[in-house]
Enzyme design. Structure first.
Site, PDB file in Angstrom:
ATOM      1  N   HIS A  93       0.847  -1.194   0.000  1.00  0.00           N
ATOM      2  CA  HIS A  93       0.000   0.000   0.000  1.00  0.00           C
ATOM      3  C   HIS A  93       0.893   1.258   0.000  1.00  0.00           C
ATOM      4  CE1 HIS A  93      -2.961   3.000   1.032  1.00  0.00           C
ATOM      5  NE2 HIS A  93      -3.877   2.130   0.651  1.00  0.00           N
ATOM      6  N   GLU A 165      -3.844   1.912  -7.488  1.00  0.00           N
ATOM      7  CA  GLU A 165      -4.214   2.982  -6.545  1.00  0.00           C
ATOM      8  C   GLU A 165      -3.291   4.166  -6.751  1.00  0.00           C
ATOM      9  OE1 GLU A 165      -6.585   1.987  -2.626  1.00  0.00           O
ATOM     10  OE2 GLU A 165      -4.441   2.245  -2.342  1.00  0.00           O
TER      11      GLU A 165
HETATM   12  P1  13P Z   1      -9.880   6.203  -0.103  1.00  0.00           P
HETATM   13  O1  13P Z   1     -10.961   5.328  -0.687  1.00  0.00           O
HETATM   14  O2  13P Z   1     -10.234   6.796   1.208  1.00  0.00           O
HETATM   15  O3  13P Z   1      -9.368   7.164  -1.120  1.00  0.00           O
HETATM   16  O4  13P Z   1      -8.655   5.201   0.223  1.00  0.00           O
HETATM   17  C1  13P Z   1      -8.148   4.447  -0.792  1.00  0.00           C
HETATM   18  C2  13P Z   1      -7.186   3.476  -0.223  1.00  0.00           C
HETATM   19  O5  13P Z   1      -6.098   3.844   0.161  1.00  0.00           O
HETATM   20  C3  13P Z   1      -7.640   2.073  -0.099  1.00  0.00           C
HETATM   21  O6  13P Z   1      -6.566   1.231   0.106  1.00  0.00           O
END
Ligand code: 13P
Length: 259
Positions: A93, A165
């Site tokens: 992450h 992400e």
């Molecule tokens: P948000 O949905 O709050 O933008 O977070 C995304 C995230 O980091 C999920 O792992």
């Protein structure tokens, strides 16, 4: 379609249990092929797991170490996670890359360790704002995936999820911009090609899913889940409120409110 709730370090035990109970009660009927995974903080995993028995929800962790056992004070064994009821584990992450300086090499070892303990890695990749502004997105995705996945073998029962992400689109820590479906489709295609390059098309079709995360909510989820390349979402903030997370799941398949 898979919906993964990353609860980060945002809730204490009682809020976590209350949210879990509400979700198990209200998500009894899910369409075939819909999976819902909740990822509480480590300490709350073992309290959440018993509440999921008999429900459609599955359990995931937010990280693991790259060895299953040994002299690694303070670390979390993937084997222990598996034994405590986890099926999924988020790896790489961007918050861990940022705050703990996690490297692609370490993430590679974690992916190997997770698979060896029969966990499904949810490998997070994505460029930050500067990399995006400098037109480095493709290079970042290629490098992160090549290092994390080079030499990884997916066995008959293995499965893997790649979560795109983009750091700039995360609701906390991002720069307040939402990704457009076109950008997500583009990144998804890049990821798809790298997976084919590393594992072949058959493995992509049978064992690998590409999902999107970054400010996903009930108003925008369908724009992402209707993209051909995307098979689910990784949800942070919008997964912390039962109503909104349930609405995300409903809206993804065409129900619920759409903006
Ligand atoms: P948000 O949905 O709050 O933008 O977070 C995304 C995230 O980091 C999920 O792992």
């Amino acid at each position: 379609m898979i919906f993964i709730a990353n609860w980060k370090m945002k809730m204490g035990l009682s809020a976590t249990l209350e949210l879990t109970r509400t979700l198990t009660r209200q998500l009894r009927q899910l369409p075939d092929g819909t999976e819902v995974v909740v990822c509480p903080s480590y300490l709350n995993l073992t309290s959440v797991f018993p509440l999921l028995k008999g429900s459609r929800l599955q359990l995931g962790a937010q990280d693991c170490f790259w060895e299953a056992q040994g002299a690694f004070t303070g670390e979390i064994s993937p084997r222990d996670l598996q034994e405590q009821g986890c099926r999924f584990v988020i790896l790489g992450h961007s918050e861990r890359r940022l705050h703990l300086n996690e490297t692609d090499e370490q993430i590679h070892r974690k992916v190997e360790a997770a698979l060896a303990s029969s966990l499904v890695p949810v490998l997070c990749i994505g460029e930050n704002y500067e990399q995006r502004a400098g037109n480095q997105k493709d290079n970042v995705l290629i490098r992160q995936m090549q290092v994390a996945l080079q030499g990884v073998a997916l066995g008959a029962d293995d499965r893997m999820i790649i979560a795109y992400e983009p750091v700039w689109a995360i609701s906390t820590g991002g720069v307040g911009i939402e990704a457009t479906p076109q950008e997500v489709q583009y990144a998804g295609e890049v990821i798809r090609h790298i997976v084919i390059d590393l594992f072949g098309k058959a493995t992509l079709d049978q064992k690998v899913q590409i999902i999107y995360g970054g400010s996903v909510h009930s108003g925008n989820v369908r724009a992402f889940t209707s993209l051909p390349v995307i098979s689910g979402v990784l949800v942070g903030g919008a997964s912390l409120k039962a109503d909104e997370f349930i609405q995300v799941i409903a809206a993804a398949s065409g129900g619920g409110n759409q903006q």
